[in-house]
Enzyme design. Structure first.
Site, PDB file in Angstrom:
ATOM      1  N   GLU A  26      -1.887  -5.998   8.386  1.00  0.00           N
ATOM      2  CA  GLU A  26      -2.111  -4.573   8.685  1.00  0.00           C
ATOM      3  C   GLU A  26      -0.882  -3.984   9.359  1.00  0.00           C
ATOM      4  OE1 GLU A  26      -3.754  -1.984   8.368  1.00  0.00           O
ATOM      5  OE2 GLU A  26      -5.928  -2.251   8.369  1.00  0.00           O
ATOM      6  N   ASP A  27      -0.680  -2.693   9.147  1.00  0.00           N
ATOM      7  CA  ASP A  27       0.379  -1.991   9.864  1.00  0.00           C
ATOM      8  C   ASP A  27      -0.037  -1.741  11.310  1.00  0.00           C
ATOM      9  OD1 ASP A  27      -1.656  -0.280   9.068  1.00  0.00           O
ATOM     10  OD2 ASP A  27      -0.346   1.266   8.258  1.00  0.00           O
ATOM     11  N   ASP A  72      -5.922   0.756  15.118  1.00  0.00           N
ATOM     12  CA  ASP A  72      -6.141   1.892  16.003  1.00  0.00           C
ATOM     13  C   ASP A  72      -7.545   1.758  16.598  1.00  0.00           C
ATOM     14  OD1 ASP A  72      -5.996   4.345  17.228  1.00  0.00           O
ATOM     15  OD2 ASP A  72      -5.817   5.527  15.411  1.00  0.00           O
ATOM     16  N   LYS A  85      -3.136  -0.510  19.087  1.00  0.00           N
ATOM     17  CA  LYS A  85      -3.299   0.463  20.174  1.00  0.00           C
ATOM     18  C   LYS A  85      -4.539   0.071  20.971  1.00  0.00           C
ATOM     19  CE  LYS A  85      -1.564   4.242  17.275  1.00  0.00           C
ATOM     20  NZ  LYS A  85      -1.945   5.544  16.679  1.00  0.00           N
ATOM     21  N   PHE A 130       0.465   8.765  18.228  1.00  0.00           N
ATOM     22  CA  PHE A 130       0.604   8.737  16.778  1.00  0.00           C
ATOM     23  C   PHE A 130       2.053   8.430  16.421  1.00  0.00           C
ATOM     24  CE2 PHE A 130       0.969  10.349  12.477  1.00  0.00           C
ATOM     25  CZ  PHE A 130      -0.181   9.825  11.914  1.00  0.00           C
ATOM     26  N   ARG A 172       7.195   7.088   5.654  1.00  0.00           N
ATOM     27  CA  ARG A 172       6.910   5.657   5.507  1.00  0.00           C
ATOM     28  C   ARG A 172       8.188   4.833   5.384  1.00  0.00           C
ATOM     29  NH1 ARG A 172       1.363   4.892   4.493  1.00  0.00           N
ATOM     30  NH2 ARG A 172       0.346   6.492   3.248  1.00  0.00           N
TER      31      ARG A 172
HETATM   32  P1  IMP Z   1      -8.558   2.495  12.475  1.00  0.00           P
HETATM   33  O1  IMP Z   1      -9.744   2.305  11.589  1.00  0.00           O
HETATM   34  O2  IMP Z   1      -8.784   3.600  13.472  1.00  0.00           O
HETATM   35  O3  IMP Z   1      -8.106   1.222  13.166  1.00  0.00           O
HETATM   36  O4  IMP Z   1      -7.427   3.089  11.544  1.00  0.00           O
HETATM   37  C1  IMP Z   1      -6.405   2.358  11.064  1.00  0.00           C
HETATM   38  C2  IMP Z   1      -5.629   3.153  10.052  1.00  0.00           C
HETATM   39  O5  IMP Z   1      -5.369   4.496  10.491  1.00  0.00           O
HETATM   40  C3  IMP Z   1      -4.273   2.522   9.860  1.00  0.00           C
HETATM   41  O6  IMP Z   1      -4.304   1.523   8.884  1.00  0.00           O
HETATM   42  C4  IMP Z   1      -3.415   3.703   9.504  1.00  0.00           C
HETATM   43  O7  IMP Z   1      -3.485   3.947   8.129  1.00  0.00           O
HETATM   44  C5  IMP Z   1      -4.031   4.857  10.254  1.00  0.00           C
HETATM   45  N1  IMP Z   1      -3.325   5.061  11.547  1.00  0.00           N
HETATM   46  C6  IMP Z   1      -3.781   4.761  12.771  1.00  0.00           C
HETATM   47  N2  IMP Z   1      -2.880   5.072  13.727  1.00  0.00           N
HETATM   48  C7  IMP Z   1      -1.806   5.582  13.070  1.00  0.00           C
HETATM   49  C8  IMP Z   1      -0.525   6.083  13.514  1.00  0.00           C
HETATM   50  O8  IMP Z   1      -0.173   6.129  14.706  1.00  0.00           O
HETATM   51  N3  IMP Z   1       0.300   6.521  12.527  1.00  0.00           N
HETATM   52  C9  IMP Z   1      -0.020   6.498  11.204  1.00  0.00           C
HETATM   53  N4  IMP Z   1      -1.203   6.028  10.753  1.00  0.00           N
HETATM   54  C10 IMP Z   1      -2.089   5.584  11.672  1.00  0.00           C
HETATM   55 MG    MG Z   2      -3.375   0.978   7.191  1.00  0.00          MG
END
Ligand code: IMP
Ligand code: MG
Length: 181
Positions: free
Chosen positions: A99-100, A103, A131, A152, A165
């Protein structure tokens, strides 16, 4: 190129490279004697999976999944739909989800439940960014690159409106670029 849009560089290209190297060393040691099925979560993970795969010293294959989370704007709901499923079955495989960023953790939580149902031999997660203050659900992430404030960020695979990206670093956007900032 994007000079006018980037506010601060939080993690430099060199720092990312060093960290990926450290993560790869640990993962290669942990998986010694086993083959890894890397599962990249598109699109954000395309860069980290490509660099991580090159740094690993164990046999591996690569597959991708693309998921979309229903939600408003930048917040996720945890209700996920599969846009592109894996090409190959993962039953009996040692799956490493790449995963990148984690969040809220809701997307990954859903994804792990989905993948576990396919009965892999093992399943772990490697994420470049996390995070911790944003976590709405605890997800077991074995390999983490950097813990970030709840800000963000863009770059190194991460986008805002599909832009940025390709930046080789992780940075924040200047106020006014994203709505409400
Ligand atoms: P989660 O379900 O809230 O953990 O969302 C994760 C996804 O939201 C990641 O795989 C990203 O695609 C997007 N995301 C969350 N934070 C960021 C950020 O700071 N920048 C860009 N994309 C984000
Ligand atoms: Mg993602």
């Amino acid at each position: 190129m994007y000079d006018d849009a980037i506010d601060k560089i939080l993690i430099t290209e060199d720092e990312i490279r060093d960290k990926i190297g450290e993560m790869a060393k640990q993962i290669s040691a942990d998986y010694d004697g086993r083959e890894i099925r890397m599962v990249g979560v598109l699109k954000g993970a395309f860069m980290v999976i490509s660099d991580l795969a090159r740094a690993l010293s164990v046999p591996l294959s690569i597959d991708f999944m693309s998921v979309a989370s229903y939600g408003s704007g930048t917040s996720t709901s945890g209700v996920v739909r599969i846009l592109k499923d894996l090409d190959r079955d993962v039953a009996g495989q040692h799956v490493l989800v790449v995963e990148d960023v984690i969040d809220s953790g809701l997307t990954l939580n859903w994804l792990l439940r989905n993948l576990r149902a396919r009965q892999p031999a093992s399943i772990e997660v490697a994420a470049l960014l996390r995070k911790p203050s944003a976590a709405q659900v605890e997800v077991p992430v074995k390999y983490v690159g950097f813990d970030l404030e709840n800000v963000f960020v863009v770059g190194y695979g991460l986008d805002y409106a599909e832009q940025y990206r390709n930046l080789p670093f992780i940075g924040t956007l200047k106020p006014g670029i994203a709505p409400g900032t």
